[in-house]
Design a protein around this motif. Structure first.
Motif, PDB file in Angstrom:
ATOM      1  N   TYR A 241      -5.857  -3.646   3.665  1.00  0.00           N
ATOM      2  CA  TYR A 241      -5.652  -3.332   5.471  1.00  0.00           C
ATOM      3  C   TYR A 241      -6.322  -3.108   5.917  1.00  0.00           C
ATOM      4  CZ  TYR A 241      -1.884  -2.286   8.972  1.00  0.00           C
ATOM      5  OH  TYR A 241      -1.578  -1.565  10.202  1.00  0.00           O
TER       6      TYR A 241
ATOM      7  N   SER B 245      -2.912   0.908  -4.809  1.00  0.00           N
ATOM      8  CA  SER B 245      -3.093   1.183  -2.989  1.00  0.00           C
ATOM      9  C   SER B 245      -4.133   1.602  -2.761  1.00  0.00           C
ATOM     10  CB  SER B 245      -1.808   2.725  -3.363  1.00  0.00           C
ATOM     11  OG  SER B 245      -1.761   3.593  -1.852  1.00  0.00           O
ATOM     12  N   TRP B 246      -5.013   1.651  -3.315  1.00  0.00           N
ATOM     13  CA  TRP B 246      -6.616   1.566  -2.696  1.00  0.00           C
ATOM     14  C   TRP B 246      -6.845   0.155  -2.386  1.00  0.00           C
ATOM     15  CZ3 TRP B 246     -11.190   2.422  -6.655  1.00  0.00           C
ATOM     16  CH2 TRP B 246     -11.810   3.369  -5.861  1.00  0.00           C
TER      17      TRP B 246
ATOM     18  N   THR C 163      -4.821  -2.337  -2.066  1.00  0.00           N
ATOM     19  CA  THR C 163      -4.248  -2.458  -1.021  1.00  0.00           C
ATOM     20  C   THR C 163      -4.412  -1.993   0.466  1.00  0.00           C
ATOM     21  OG1 THR C 163      -2.367  -1.427  -1.811  1.00  0.00           O
ATOM     22  CG2 THR C 163      -2.012  -3.853  -1.403  1.00  0.00           C
ATOM     23  N   GLY C 164      -4.778  -1.073   0.233  1.00  0.00           N
ATOM     24  CA  GLY C 164      -4.715  -0.304   1.965  1.00  0.00           C
ATOM     25  C   GLY C 164      -6.341  -0.444   2.440  1.00  0.00           C
TER      26      GLY C 164
ATOM     27  N   HIS D 231       0.563  -0.877   0.077  1.00  0.00           N
ATOM     28  CA  HIS D 231       0.072   0.349   0.104  1.00  0.00           C
ATOM     29  C   HIS D 231       0.872   1.273   0.304  1.00  0.00           C
ATOM     30  CE1 HIS D 231      -3.112   2.446   1.695  1.00  0.00           C
ATOM     31  NE2 HIS D 231      -2.207   3.011   2.477  1.00  0.00           N
TER      32      HIS D 231
END
Lengths: 145, 108
Positions: free
Chosen positions: A54, A47-48, A50-51, A5
């Motif tokens: 998480y 990133s969106w 994976t973030g 992320h």
């Protein structure tokens, strides 16, 4: 997942910044601007995802209680809350700017008004991306304390 | 450069502005009106996923509606739309951070 992320987010912000730099030049390279905006769009979406993974599956149960019990509980209520929501709109900006470079690229390079507009939007996205990144740093610091 | 290609770019820029505004509104209203946040959580399993999904839907729908509107694309209006997107982004960023700072430190 968190590392992916962060790294993807950094690539995304770098993409916006690089696009702004290239568009600031008197003679801009369309292939370079397109490549950087494509990289920004792909990285921000990565990133969106994976973030989000998480945040939804791990942060609430494992990290948020630690931050709230730490010396900096406001790190969650200000920086996590703000960051998670501001981050939601970066992919749309990234896709829109890439679309401009893809569909209207030659016009964007030739037309000074349009070139300045895209440059300004890339700069705005860079600022927002940096703020989101720094918010993440503050959150990490709060976990460690 | 065809006006059709400029119009395609414009559709997505307008869609992005609408998505940013809707996500910002959902964020602030969701905090002030918990039933909205609860609705998003019940519908999408998590309020954050719900805001993202609604934002994506708005992006696509507004871009599609803009594409149907019979107005030709041109460079000047595309530049204006891009400036609007940039300012909407910055204003929304300030609104969201400002809201949560207020909620944390200044709210009585």
């Amino acid at each position: 997942m968190l590392t992916a992320h962060v790294l993807a987010g950094l690539v995304g912000v770098a993409g916006f910044y690089a696009a702004w730099l290239y568009l600031s030049k008197k003679e801009s390279s369309l292939p370079a601007v397109r490549a950087w905006l494509a990289a920004a769009a792909a990285a921000i979406i990565g990133s969106w995802l994976t973030g989000g993974y998480y945040y939804v599956l791990y942060y609430g149960g494992a990290v948020k209680p630690v931050i709230k019990k730490s010396a900096f509980p406001w790190a969650h209520t200000v920086f996590t809350e703000a960051k998670e929501h501001v981050f939601l709109f970066l992919p749309f900006i990234a896709l829109a700017l890439f679309a401009v470079s893809f569909f209207a690229g030659p016009e964007m390079i030739k037309n000074e008004k349009l070139k300045r507009a895209v440059g300004f939007a890339a700069f705005a996205a860079t600022l927002v991306g940096v703020a989101v990144t720094l918010s993440g740093v503050i959150m990490s610091g709060a976990v460690r304390k | 450069m065809t006006n059709l290609n400029i119009k395609k770019a414009q559709n997505l820029v307008v869609g992005a502005s609408a998505a940013v505004l809707v996500v910002t509104a959902l964020t602030i209203v969701g905090e002030l009106a918990p039933p909205l946040k609860d609705f998003l959580k019940a519908t999408f399993s998590h309020h954050w996923i719900g805001k993202g999904a609604v934002g994506a839907l708005v992006f696509v729908v507004v871009a599609a509606v803009d594409a149907i509107i019979p107005v030709e694309g041109n460079s000047d209006s595309l530049a204006l739309d891009i400036y609007i997107l940039a300012w909407v982004t910055l204003a929304s960023f300030l609104a969201i951070y400002g809201f949560f700072i207020f909620e944390t430190f200044a709210k009585p």
